[in-house]
Design a protein around this motif. Structure first.
Motif, mmCIF file in Angstrom:
data_model
loop_
_atom_site.group_PDB
_atom_site.id
_atom_site.type_symbol
_atom_site.label_atom_id
_atom_site.label_comp_id
_atom_site.label_asym_id
_atom_site.label_seq_id
_atom_site.Cartn_x
_atom_site.Cartn_y
_atom_site.Cartn_z
ATOM 1 N N LEU A 127 11.855 43.621 57.665
ATOM 2 C CA LEU A 127 11.879 43.778 56.222
ATOM 3 C C LEU A 127 10.541 43.353 55.644
ATOM 4 C CD1 LEU A 127 15.379 42.233 55.393
ATOM 5 C CD2 LEU A 127 14.763 44.637 55.159
ATOM 6 N N ASN A 128 10.124 44.069 54.602
ATOM 7 C CA ASN A 128 8.964 43.640 53.830
ATOM 8 C C ASN A 128 9.479 42.816 52.662
ATOM 9 O OD1 ASN A 128 6.696 43.328 52.262
ATOM 10 N ND2 ASN A 128 5.997 45.435 52.495
ATOM 11 N N LEU A 129 9.267 41.510 52.701
ATOM 12 C CA LEU A 129 9.820 40.604 51.700
ATOM 13 C C LEU A 129 9.031 40.604 50.401
ATOM 14 C CD1 LEU A 129 10.710 37.556 53.992
ATOM 15 C CD2 LEU A 129 12.096 39.535 53.411
ATOM 16 N N THR A 130 7.969 41.406 50.332
ATOM 17 C CA THR A 130 7.162 41.453 49.109
ATOM 18 C C THR A 130 7.584 42.595 48.194
ATOM 19 O OG1 THR A 130 5.465 42.883 50.105
ATOM 20 C CG2 THR A 130 5.193 40.505 50.369
ATOM 21 N N GLU A 131 8.605 43.355 48.602
ATOM 22 C CA GLU A 131 9.036 44.504 47.813
ATOM 23 C C GLU A 131 10.556 44.528 47.706
ATOM 24 O OE1 GLU A 131 7.500 47.889 49.851
ATOM 25 O OE2 GLU A 131 5.392 47.462 49.377
ATOM 26 N N GLY A 132 11.074 45.284 46.724
ATOM 27 C CA GLY A 132 12.505 45.474 46.566
ATOM 28 C C GLY A 132 13.167 44.368 45.777
ATOM 29 N N GLY A 133 14.489 44.511 45.594
ATOM 30 C CA GLY A 133 15.256 43.498 44.885
ATOM 31 C C GLY A 133 15.232 42.169 45.628
ATOM 32 N N ILE A 134 15.053 41.099 44.905
ATOM 33 C CA ILE A 134 14.859 39.798 45.552
ATOM 34 C C ILE A 134 16.138 39.315 46.232
ATOM 35 C CG2 ILE A 134 14.366 37.357 45.140
ATOM 36 C CD1 ILE A 134 12.414 38.247 42.962
ATOM 37 N N THR A 135 17.256 39.303 45.510
ATOM 38 C CA THR A 135 18.497 38.770 46.082
ATOM 39 C C THR A 135 18.939 39.570 47.301
ATOM 40 O OG1 THR A 135 19.229 37.934 43.932
ATOM 41 C CG2 THR A 135 20.914 38.240 45.623
ATOM 42 N N GLY A 136 18.957 40.900 47.174
ATOM 43 C CA GLY A 136 19.375 41.726 48.303
ATOM 44 C C GLY A 136 18.457 41.590 49.496
ATOM 45 N N THR A 137 17.144 41.575 49.251
ATOM 46 C CA THR A 137 16.185 41.445 50.343
ATOM 47 C C THR A 137 16.327 40.093 51.037
ATOM 48 O OG1 THR A 137 14.615 42.893 49.213
ATOM 49 C CG2 THR A 137 13.732 41.487 50.939
ATOM 50 N N LEU A 138 16.461 39.031 50.252
ATOM 51 C CA LEU A 138 16.620 37.692 50.828
ATOM 52 C C LEU A 138 17.882 37.601 51.673
ATOM 53 C CD1 LEU A 138 15.599 34.982 48.184
ATOM 54 C CD2 LEU A 138 14.855 35.128 50.576
ATOM 55 N N LEU A 139 18.984 38.155 51.168
ATOM 56 C CA LEU A 139 20.240 38.061 51.911
ATOM 57 C C LEU A 139 20.194 38.888 53.190
ATOM 58 C CD1 LEU A 139 22.891 38.134 49.039
ATOM 59 C CD2 LEU A 139 22.194 36.179 50.447
ATOM 60 N N ARG A 140 19.608 40.087 53.130
ATOM 61 C CA ARG A 140 19.513 40.909 54.354
ATOM 62 C C ARG A 140 18.651 40.232 55.407
ATOM 63 N NH1 ARG A 140 18.980 45.029 50.580
ATOM 64 N NH2 ARG A 140 16.720 45.169 50.908
ATOM 65 N N PHE A 141 17.617 39.549 54.967
ATOM 66 C CA PHE A 141 16.757 38.844 55.912
ATOM 67 C C PHE A 141 17.420 37.572 56.434
ATOM 68 C CE2 PHE A 141 13.142 35.825 56.642
ATOM 69 C CZ PHE A 141 12.623 36.449 57.768
ATOM 70 N N THR A 142 18.179 36.907 55.555
ATOM 71 C CA THR A 142 18.744 35.606 55.906
ATOM 72 C C THR A 142 19.983 35.698 56.785
ATOM 73 O OG1 THR A 142 17.957 34.736 53.791
ATOM 74 C CG2 THR A 142 19.569 33.411 54.970
ATOM 75 N N LEU A 143 20.828 36.697 56.543
ATOM 76 C CA LEU A 143 22.113 36.742 57.250
ATOM 77 C C LEU A 143 21.968 36.708 58.775
ATOM 78 C CD1 LEU A 143 24.157 39.175 54.971
ATOM 79 C CD2 LEU A 143 24.501 36.710 55.292
ATOM 80 N N PRO A 144 21.048 37.485 59.388
ATOM 81 C CA PRO A 144 20.878 37.342 60.844
ATOM 82 C C PRO A 144 20.396 35.942 61.245
ATOM 83 C CG PRO A 144 19.915 39.401 60.073
ATOM 84 C CD PRO A 144 20.242 38.597 58.852
#
Length: 457
Positions: A6-23
């Motif tokens: 994931l590129n954490l510098t783009e997209g919705g913050i909450t959704g991006t953080l959760l997709r990155f964090t869950l794994p």
């Protein structure tokens, strides 16, 4: 096959953080299964003394591994910033420097662990009936320290570039292997506590070798070239600065826990066994917010490199909301199901162990939001080039915990309950100081960020 990142510098913050964090959350929970499997099977098939030995050994191993984890986390901050600004040659060179540096420290740590095993056990005030079991367990476990370094280093590298899925896959396979070997070595081969240790080391080795091979073969942009194999003062200084302070933070955190473990041990085998089982539940309960803090650190570091200051500010607000809501839900579950959770590790007829463990969980478990916020503050300051502040907050939290634990536990009217209450009080004090400093220093931190990068968003 596409690379999961994931590129954490783009997209919705909450959704991006959760997709990155869950794994990462799933991986952290699985990592707990290494010792959980030992504790569960040892407690059911060998007995309370072996349960106390494995539980107390776990606290020591967390302290030793925290040094390696801290070094890897500190290095990953540099990796994330370089990836965020698109500088892959610098990233590969930093990877080489960090790997050699942390490998040397790992080998030295491993040697010290073997040589100082008996003095460490005496320092921890391990009861006589537990001592030989714990020594046998640790002697085998120490052979896996190198594997712990390799897995954590490559996991930190992959997460720094937005891939939190691959470390989860290798960890999942190794946990399944660990549990299978536990069930084979202990009930079938009757290897006792040595079998539990051997199962853990073999499983750790599988995870370490697998993730290293995957990174080399499947991530060519991270593969170190011949031209990357050199040391320069600037890179070494940057890696050492971040890694050392993060290592100090992790080590201080777990040294405090180790000192508390020594105090717990002084209350005897029953309290040791209760604490050992309760800490496993505790680790599972707040490990997700710890990993969320680590994921938030990567988010901040990548956006630091990409010069996105406003995104970092918005990320802090949303991360706080997510952490508090999740922590409150977990606190409620722990309060309601403390006894059934203890029964996972303790036999129903061990009533005193069950009572003490449930009491611990209900006191500490009510305040998981405090430690969740503290993990966010750690990640924020580390990625904003203020790792020293993370160390200060850790010292405040753990210093308060250790001092209060020893004072309160010495009072006959309070006893071991004082140890339990000292933990959330330490979290609260560190959170308070961290937020006060955040409000005071935020304008200066963002100005320093703009200066370091050369421009602002």
């Amino acid at each position: 096959m596409s690379t999961p990142h994931l590129n954490l510098t783009e997209g919705g913050i909450t959704g991006t953080l959760l997709r990155f964090t869950l794994p990462m959350m799933a991986g952290a929970l699985l990592q707990q299964c290494y010792n959980i499997a030992d504790t569960l099977i040892v407690g059911q098939f060998i007995g309370p003394a072996a349960l106390a030995a494995v539980g107390s050994a776990y606290t020591l191993m967390v302290f030793l591994c925290s040094i390696l984890l801290g070094l890897s986390l500190g290095s990953s901050t540099v990796f994330s910033q370089q990836y965020g600004r698109g500088d892959l040659p610098a990233l590969r060179h930093s990877t080489y420097v960090a790997f050699v540096l942390i490998l040397a420290i790992t080998l030295a740590l491993n040697l010290v662990a073997f040589l100082a095993l008996d003095p460490i056990l005496r320092f921890l005030q391990v009861p006589a009936e537990v001592y030989p079991l714990m020594r046998d367990y640790l002697w085998i476990i120490f052979w896996g320290i190198l594997f712990t370094f390799i897995y954590n280093f490559y996991a930190a590298l992959l997460r720094a570039v937005g891939d939190s899925v691959t470390p989860l896959w290798f960890l999942s396979l190794s946990v399944v292997l660990n549990i299978g070997l536990d069930l084979f070595f202990i009930p079938v081969l009757h290897w006792g506590i040595q079998g539990a240790a051997a199962a853990t080391v073999i499983a750790q080795g599988a995870a370490a070798l697998g993730i290293a091979l995957y990174t080399h073969l499947k991530r060519p942009e991270l593969r170190i070239r011949r031209r990357d194999l050199y040391f320069d003062r600037a890179t070494l200084k940057e890696i050492t600065s971040f890694s050392t302070l993060t290592c100090v933070q992790q080590s201080v955190m777990n040294l405090g826990i180790l000192l508390v473990q020594g105090l717990v041990n002084s209350f005897g085998t029953v309290v040791m066994a209760a604490f050992a089982a309760a800490v496993k539940i505790d680790s599972f309960a707040y490990m997700p917010v710890q990993e969320f803090g680590n994921a938030f650190s990567t988010f901040v570091a990548q956006n630091f490199g990409a010069r996105k200051r406003q995104r970092i500010r918005r990320g802090m607000r949303q991360a706080l909301l997510i952490t508090c809501l999740f922590s409150l839900a977990v606190s409620l579950l722990i309060f309601l199901f403390a006894e059934p959770l203890m029964l996972i590790f303790v036999k129903p007829d061990e009533q005193e162990i069950l009572r003490i463990g449930a009491h611990y969980l209900r006191i500490e478990g009510a305040f998981y939001a405090l430690i969740g916020i503290l993990f966010l503050l750690y990640g924020y300051y580390r990625s904003m080039r203020m790792p020293g502040m993370s160390v200060i907050l850790t010292v405040l939290s753990l210093g308060t915990r250790v001092a209060l634990a020893y004072v309160l536990a010495s009072l006959p009217a309070v006893g071991v309950t004082g140890i339990w209450w000292s933990i959330p009080i330490g979290w609260f004090i560190a959170d308070l100081v961290g937020f006060i400093y955040y409000r005071i220093s935020s304008p200066r931190l963002y100005r320093a960020m703009a200066t370091a990068i050369g421009s602002s968003q």
